[in-house]
Scaffold this active site. Structure first.
Site, PDB file in Angstrom:
ATOM      1  N   CYS A  88     -10.999   2.768   0.250  1.00 19.77           N
ATOM      2  CA  CYS A  88      -9.961   3.042   0.616  1.00 19.77           C
ATOM      3  C   CYS A  88      -9.253   2.324   1.612  1.00 19.77           C
ATOM      4  O   CYS A  88      -9.958   2.164   2.919  1.00 19.77           O
ATOM      5  CB  CYS A  88      -9.414   4.651   0.926  1.00 19.77           C
ATOM      6  SG  CYS A  88      -7.859   5.147   1.515  1.00 19.77           S
ATOM      7  N   THR A  89      -8.374   1.572   1.651  1.00 17.57           N
ATOM      8  CA  THR A  89      -7.894   0.748   2.641  1.00 17.57           C
ATOM      9  C   THR A  89      -7.554   1.341   3.918  1.00 17.57           C
ATOM     10  O   THR A  89      -7.574   0.736   4.963  1.00 17.57           O
ATOM     11  CB  THR A  89      -6.650  -0.360   2.203  1.00 17.57           C
ATOM     12  OG1 THR A  89      -5.604   0.604   1.615  1.00 17.57           O
ATOM     13  CG2 THR A  89      -7.266  -1.259   1.054  1.00 17.57           C
ATOM     14  N   HIS A  90      -7.406   2.322   4.079  1.00 19.59           N
ATOM     15  CA  HIS A  90      -7.011   3.182   5.158  1.00 19.59           C
ATOM     16  C   HIS A  90      -8.101   3.483   6.013  1.00 19.59           C
ATOM     17  O   HIS A  90      -8.387   3.417   7.201  1.00 19.59           O
ATOM     18  CB  HIS A  90      -6.639   4.661   4.894  1.00 19.59           C
ATOM     19  CG  HIS A  90      -5.260   4.640   4.769  1.00 19.59           C
ATOM     20  ND1 HIS A  90      -4.584   4.468   3.267  1.00 19.59           N
ATOM     21  CD2 HIS A  90      -3.964   5.215   5.370  1.00 19.59           C
ATOM     22  CE1 HIS A  90      -3.405   4.793   3.322  1.00 19.59           C
ATOM     23  NE2 HIS A  90      -3.034   5.223   4.337  1.00 19.59           N
ATOM     24  N   TYR A 150      -1.174   8.320  -2.169  1.00 14.89           N
ATOM     25  CA  TYR A 150      -1.207   8.389  -3.642  1.00 14.89           C
ATOM     26  C   TYR A 150      -2.405   8.863  -4.151  1.00 14.89           C
ATOM     27  O   TYR A 150      -2.180   9.278  -5.296  1.00 14.89           O
ATOM     28  CB  TYR A 150      -1.254   6.708  -3.856  1.00 14.89           C
ATOM     29  CG  TYR A 150       0.342   5.928  -3.857  1.00 14.89           C
ATOM     30  CD1 TYR A 150       1.341   6.449  -3.455  1.00 14.89           C
ATOM     31  CD2 TYR A 150      -0.023   4.535  -4.488  1.00 14.89           C
ATOM     32  CE1 TYR A 150       2.340   5.778  -3.622  1.00 14.89           C
ATOM     33  CE2 TYR A 150       1.144   3.929  -4.574  1.00 14.89           C
ATOM     34  CZ  TYR A 150       2.254   4.595  -4.193  1.00 14.89           C
ATOM     35  OH  TYR A 150       3.375   3.613  -4.284  1.00 14.89           O
ATOM     36  N   GLY A 151      -3.539   9.265  -3.393  1.00 18.13           N
ATOM     37  CA  GLY A 151      -4.644   9.739  -3.947  1.00 18.13           C
ATOM     38  C   GLY A 151      -4.498  11.092  -4.658  1.00 18.13           C
ATOM     39  O   GLY A 151      -5.120  11.538  -5.434  1.00 18.13           O
ATOM     40  N   CYS A 209      -4.276  -1.484  -2.008  1.00 17.74           N
ATOM     41  CA  CYS A 209      -4.577  -0.331  -2.264  1.00 17.74           C
ATOM     42  C   CYS A 209      -5.569   0.063  -3.364  1.00 17.74           C
ATOM     43  O   CYS A 209      -5.192  -0.335  -4.430  1.00 17.74           O
ATOM     44  CB  CYS A 209      -3.143   0.597  -2.552  1.00 17.74           C
ATOM     45  SG  CYS A 209      -3.503   2.168  -3.244  1.00 17.74           S
ATOM     46  N   ASN A 210      -6.667   0.611  -3.124  1.00 18.50           N
ATOM     47  CA  ASN A 210      -7.720   0.950  -4.225  1.00 18.50           C
ATOM     48  C   ASN A 210      -7.162   1.721  -5.345  1.00 18.50           C
ATOM     49  O   ASN A 210      -7.408   1.656  -6.557  1.00 18.50           O
ATOM     50  CB  ASN A 210      -8.878   1.667  -3.939  1.00 18.50           C
ATOM     51  CG  ASN A 210      -9.512   0.508  -2.810  1.00 18.50           C
ATOM     52  OD1 ASN A 210     -10.685  -0.013  -3.217  1.00 18.50           O
ATOM     53  ND2 ASN A 210      -9.303   0.647  -1.423  1.00 18.50           N
ATOM     54  N   ASP A 244       0.825  -1.072   0.057  1.00 21.38           N
ATOM     55  CA  ASP A 244      -0.006  -0.091  -0.156  1.00 21.38           C
ATOM     56  C   ASP A 244       1.072   1.137   0.081  1.00 21.38           C
ATOM     57  O   ASP A 244       2.150   1.253   0.262  1.00 21.38           O
ATOM     58  CB  ASP A 244      -0.905  -0.090   1.061  1.00 21.38           C
ATOM     59  CG  ASP A 244      -1.900   1.120   1.253  1.00 21.38           C
ATOM     60  OD1 ASP A 244      -2.290   1.658   0.038  1.00 21.38           O
ATOM     61  OD2 ASP A 244      -2.024   1.704   2.200  1.00 21.38           O
ATOM     62  N   SER A 245       0.187   2.623  -0.303  1.00 24.20           N
ATOM     63  CA  SER A 245       1.085   3.602  -0.067  1.00 24.20           C
ATOM     64  C   SER A 245       1.518   3.918   1.358  1.00 24.20           C
ATOM     65  O   SER A 245       2.471   4.702   1.330  1.00 24.20           O
ATOM     66  CB  SER A 245       0.253   4.681  -0.815  1.00 24.20           C
ATOM     67  OG  SER A 245      -1.033   4.790   0.340  1.00 24.20           O
ATOM     68  N   GLU A 270      -2.412   8.182   8.608  1.00 22.56           N
ATOM     69  CA  GLU A 270      -0.809   8.043   8.757  1.00 22.56           C
ATOM     70  C   GLU A 270       0.105   8.501   9.752  1.00 22.56           C
ATOM     71  O   GLU A 270       1.030   7.894  10.246  1.00 22.56           O
ATOM     72  CB  GLU A 270      -0.253   8.660   7.428  1.00 22.56           C
ATOM     73  CG  GLU A 270      -0.456   8.152   6.091  1.00 22.56           C
ATOM     74  CD  GLU A 270       0.036   6.571   5.818  1.00 22.56           C
ATOM     75  OE1 GLU A 270       1.408   6.534   6.142  1.00 22.56           O
ATOM     76  OE2 GLU A 270      -0.539   5.822   5.509  1.00 22.56           O
TER      77      GLU A 270
HETATM   78  N1  DGL Z   1      -4.955   3.280   1.024  1.00 18.35           N
HETATM   79  C1  DGL Z   1      -4.978   3.648  -0.591  1.00 18.35           C
HETATM   80  C2  DGL Z   1      -6.181   3.231  -1.195  1.00 18.35           C
HETATM   81  O1  DGL Z   1      -6.939   2.190  -0.883  1.00 18.35           O
HETATM   82  C3  DGL Z   1      -4.443   4.899  -0.661  1.00 18.35           C
HETATM   83  C4  DGL Z   1      -4.418   6.023   0.019  1.00 18.35           C
HETATM   84  C5  DGL Z   1      -3.830   7.182  -0.632  1.00 18.35           C
HETATM   85  O2  DGL Z   1      -2.401   6.864  -0.616  1.00 18.35           O
HETATM   86  O3  DGL Z   1      -4.176   8.248  -0.932  1.00 18.35           O
HETATM   87  O4  DGL Z   1      -6.713   3.886  -1.933  1.00 18.35           O
END
Ligand code: DGL
Length: 280
Positions: free
Chosen positions: A185-187, A44-45, A75-76, A12-13, A153
């Site tokens: 989003c996995t967060h 990453y978003g 990570c989506n 993941d990011s 984070e």
């Molecule tokens: N956890 C990530 C996702 O599922 C990315 C979040 C990010 O880095 O912006 O999209």
């Protein structure tokens, strides 16, 4: 050489993919897991497609050199942009995650559902295809939140600041009479308690972590790659066995060590690595 004992790479990011690791650990407790957080470049978003693809290619090459037997792109944002490129380029099973639009459309009674995801995921072709494919008779209220990813984070999942950020995203969803919420989003599974508090449990929450773990299990079974556990050990013996977990980050190793403890209750020292992007 890849063997049944080889680890599964989870990427993941940042720390969001730990929510997927948690589900994988619950489903496949004997498997060795190698978690990779690209924290130096998170979130990453906010990044463009080419940047994410170049990071992914560099990281997957590194994971391949660690002899992982499969990769979960937890990570989506990375999945919607690059999973098909990765599958063309690498031989090993690659499992991606994407927002649970189909289960939300199946479960929503009001036919209105909310989606929390990154801006990059929401504008991707793959996400919009999912909406037309499975959500055509349902209204989806989509909300992006980089601030929430930044909050998580930094280890913050329940402060008044996070609650304010989250409420701002949930209000339009609640006003539209949604009864279902997709965590795209996995967060965000780490905000589940906060979502329940703010919505008084009014929303059915869709998190795809368990579905990903099931899919991974099927792929490993198909390819005869599941670990073959040694003869069962006693509880006392198991205390002395090494934990088959490794955590690696391009950011601050101490911060990842803290976060795995805070979010998962796992106490393993994380390592720092430098990985160059591969722009093809
Ligand atoms: N956890 C990530 C996702 O599922 C990315 C979040 C990010 O880095 O912006 O999209």
């Amino acid at each position: 050489m890849v063997r049944n004992e080889s680890p599964i790479g989870i990427f993941d990011s940042g720390v969001g993919g730990l929510s997927v690791l948690r589900a994988i650990r619950a489903a496949l407790p004997d498997e060795a897991l190698l978690y990779f957080a690209d924290s130096r470049y998170a979130p990453y978003g906010k990044r463009d497609n080419a940047f994410i693809t170049a990071r992914m290619l560099g990281i997957v090459q590194w994971l391949e050199a660690q002899h992982v037997k499969a990769i979960v792109v937890a990570c989506n944002t990375a999945t919607v942009h690059t999973v098909s490129i990765l599958r063309k380029r690498f031989q090993m099973p690659i499992i991606g995650v994407e927002p649970g639009i189909k289960p939300a459309a199946l479960r929503s009674r009001t036919r209105v559902a909310g989606v929390l995801a990154t801006a990059s995921t929401l504008k991707s072709v793959r996400f919009n295809t999912l909406l037309t494919q499975y959500g055509s008779d349902c209204r989806f209220i989509c909300q992006a939140g980089h601030d929430l990813v930044d909050d998580i984070e930094s280890g913050d999942t329940d402060s008044p600041v996070v609650m304010r950020h989250l409420l701002a995203r949930l209000q339009p969803i609640l006003y539209a009479s949604a009864d279902t919420l997709v965590l795209g989003c996995t967060h965000y599974p780490f905000l589940l308690k906060a979502v329940h508090v703010l919505t008084d449990q009014q929303l059915k929450v869709i998190d795809t972590g368990e579905a990903i773990a099931r899919q991974l299990m099927l792929r490993l079974t198909d390819q005869h790659l599941l670990i073959k556990p040694d003869p069962p050990v006693t509880q006392v013996e198991s205390i002395f066995l090494p934990t088959p977990l490794r955590f690696v980050t391009t950011g601050d190793a101490l911060q990842l060590t803290r976060m795995t403890w805070q979010l998962l209750g796992v106490n393993v020292a994380a390592e720092h690595v430098e990985i160059a992007s591969d722009s093809g």
